[in-house]
Motif scaffolding. Sequence first.
Motif, PDB file in Angstrom:
ATOM      1  N   THR A  27       0.819  -1.207   0.000  1.00 56.63           N
ATOM      2  CA  THR A  27       0.000   0.000   0.000  1.00 56.63           C
ATOM      3  C   THR A  27       0.856   1.262   0.000  1.00 56.63           C
ATOM      4  OG1 THR A  27      -1.837   1.101   1.157  1.00 56.63           O
ATOM      5  CG2 THR A  27      -0.119   0.096   2.520  1.00 56.63           C
ATOM      6  N   TYR A  57      -0.321   9.755   0.924  1.00 59.98           N
ATOM      7  CA  TYR A  57      -0.735  10.198  -0.403  1.00 59.98           C
ATOM      8  C   TYR A  57      -1.517  11.519  -0.392  1.00 59.98           C
ATOM      9  CZ  TYR A  57      -5.252   8.329   0.998  1.00 59.98           C
ATOM     10  OH  TYR A  57      -6.413   8.076   1.667  1.00 59.98           O
ATOM     11  N   GLN A 110      -2.753  13.831  -3.563  1.00 61.61           N
ATOM     12  CA  GLN A 110      -4.169  14.102  -3.792  1.00 61.61           C
ATOM     13  C   GLN A 110      -4.406  15.596  -4.001  1.00 61.61           C
ATOM     14  OE1 GLN A 110      -7.598  11.846  -1.876  1.00 61.61           O
ATOM     15  NE2 GLN A 110      -7.429  13.630  -0.541  1.00 61.61           N
ATOM     16  N   HIS A 143     -11.303  12.556  -4.281  1.00 62.89           N
ATOM     17  CA  HIS A 143     -10.619  11.645  -3.363  1.00 62.89           C
ATOM     18  C   HIS A 143      -9.978  10.532  -4.188  1.00 62.89           C
ATOM     19  CE1 HIS A 143     -12.397  13.420   0.257  1.00 62.89           C
ATOM     20  NE2 HIS A 143     -13.526  13.502  -0.439  1.00 62.89           N
ATOM     21  N   ASN A 189      -8.874   6.966  -5.170  1.00 63.31           N
ATOM     22  CA  ASN A 189      -9.419   5.645  -4.909  1.00 63.31           C
ATOM     23  C   ASN A 189      -8.362   4.781  -4.222  1.00 63.31           C
ATOM     24  OD1 ASN A 189     -10.623   3.137  -4.902  1.00 63.31           O
ATOM     25  ND2 ASN A 189     -11.263   3.212  -7.045  1.00 63.31           N
ATOM     26  N   GLN A 190      -8.563   4.505  -2.947  1.00 66.63           N
ATOM     27  CA  GLN A 190      -7.571   3.754  -2.190  1.00 66.63           C
ATOM     28  C   GLN A 190      -7.467   2.304  -2.651  1.00 66.63           C
ATOM     29  OE1 GLN A 190      -7.783   4.401   2.086  1.00 66.63           O
ATOM     30  NE2 GLN A 190      -8.842   6.338   1.762  1.00 66.63           N
ATOM     31  N   LYS A 191      -8.492   1.808  -3.313  1.00 63.61           N
ATOM     32  CA  LYS A 191      -8.449   0.429  -3.807  1.00 63.61           C
ATOM     33  C   LYS A 191      -7.356   0.257  -4.862  1.00 63.61           C
ATOM     34  CE  LYS A 191     -10.450  -3.664  -3.644  1.00 63.61           C
ATOM     35  NZ  LYS A 191     -10.555  -4.448  -2.395  1.00 63.61           N
ATOM     36  N   THR A 209      -3.820  -0.160  -3.054  1.00 60.41           N
ATOM     37  CA  THR A 209      -3.635  -1.212  -2.058  1.00 60.41           C
ATOM     38  C   THR A 209      -3.867  -2.582  -2.680  1.00 60.41           C
ATOM     39  OG1 THR A 209      -4.382   0.252  -0.292  1.00 60.41           O
ATOM     40  CG2 THR A 209      -4.419  -2.103   0.168  1.00 60.41           C
ATOM     41  N   ARG A 262     -14.419   5.534  -1.959  1.00 67.76           N
ATOM     42  CA  ARG A 262     -12.965   5.474  -1.805  1.00 67.76           C
ATOM     43  C   ARG A 262     -12.402   4.073  -1.964  1.00 67.76           C
ATOM     44  NH1 ARG A 262     -10.406   9.459   2.731  1.00 67.76           N
ATOM     45  NH2 ARG A 262     -11.520  11.357   2.213  1.00 67.76           N
ATOM     46  N   TRP A 263     -13.196   3.058  -1.657  1.00 65.93           N
ATOM     47  CA  TRP A 263     -12.723   1.681  -1.750  1.00 65.93           C
ATOM     48  C   TRP A 263     -13.464   0.906  -2.832  1.00 65.93           C
ATOM     49  CZ3 TRP A 263      -8.458  -0.152   0.565  1.00 65.93           C
ATOM     50  CH2 TRP A 263      -7.913   0.595   1.615  1.00 65.93           C
TER      51      TRP A 263
END
Length: 237
Positions: free
Chosen positions: A60, A64, A68, A82, A84-86, A89, A180-181
């Motif tokens: 991960t 960040y 952003q 935002h 995308n944290q997916k 990671t 976000r996920w």
Amino acid sequence: MKLEKNSLFILLMAVFLSGCGIQMPVSEGLVFSNSDPYGQQHEEILPFIRYSGAVTAVSTMPVYSSLQDAAIEDHGSGESHHLNQKLMTSGGNPGFGASLGDGRRFAVAFTPGIFLVGMHADATVRTVENVFITVNQQLGLQSGTELILQRPVWERKGGGISVGAFFRSQPMQFVEEDERWSRGEPEFHIQWYGLRLIGQSPDISGNKFHLRGFINAGYAGEYQVPLVGLGMAFAFD
């Protein structure tokens, strides 16, 4: 023997999990492999084929926020500001590979993922002395690439510490707060580069089971922001 069976069971079960981000390359374990595994000698005619695998527990980018803020002007719009944290990671991804030669020459690996998500192919080759080059390619919808150049500075029984440099093209996407996920196709890529430190636990008990971890400390030149990558995997050979 029992631990080896349990490790294989964990790897098989993890096939049903997947991650979207660029994960740790499975073939990178070649950096710490023994020069003459299991008594194989250099002069033997047939190349030694050695199977290996790893499950990325997590890979991960924990820092960040500065990226952003810097990229939102180019790629963010309305409520979609935002990252995308997916896409940053990866977790639970199992990969399987084989090393060829005398144990420290060339290794390839493939991570199947699931439903075109989390698929990876990677390869590591030994060049001059103990310098290794790794190519890590993310496949499917979320395409990304990582190049690694490194050299072990301390080795012990299948483990040790290696230092080097990396270049990573990272897929990214801006989404709304409640997404976000979510899974989605990347809208753009960032290129960042820097120094890499990787460590692997030694094979002390003889079960060929290792804990592997890395730290990437880099810089995204386009947005002039620092970035950090962290990861951990459970590996066997």
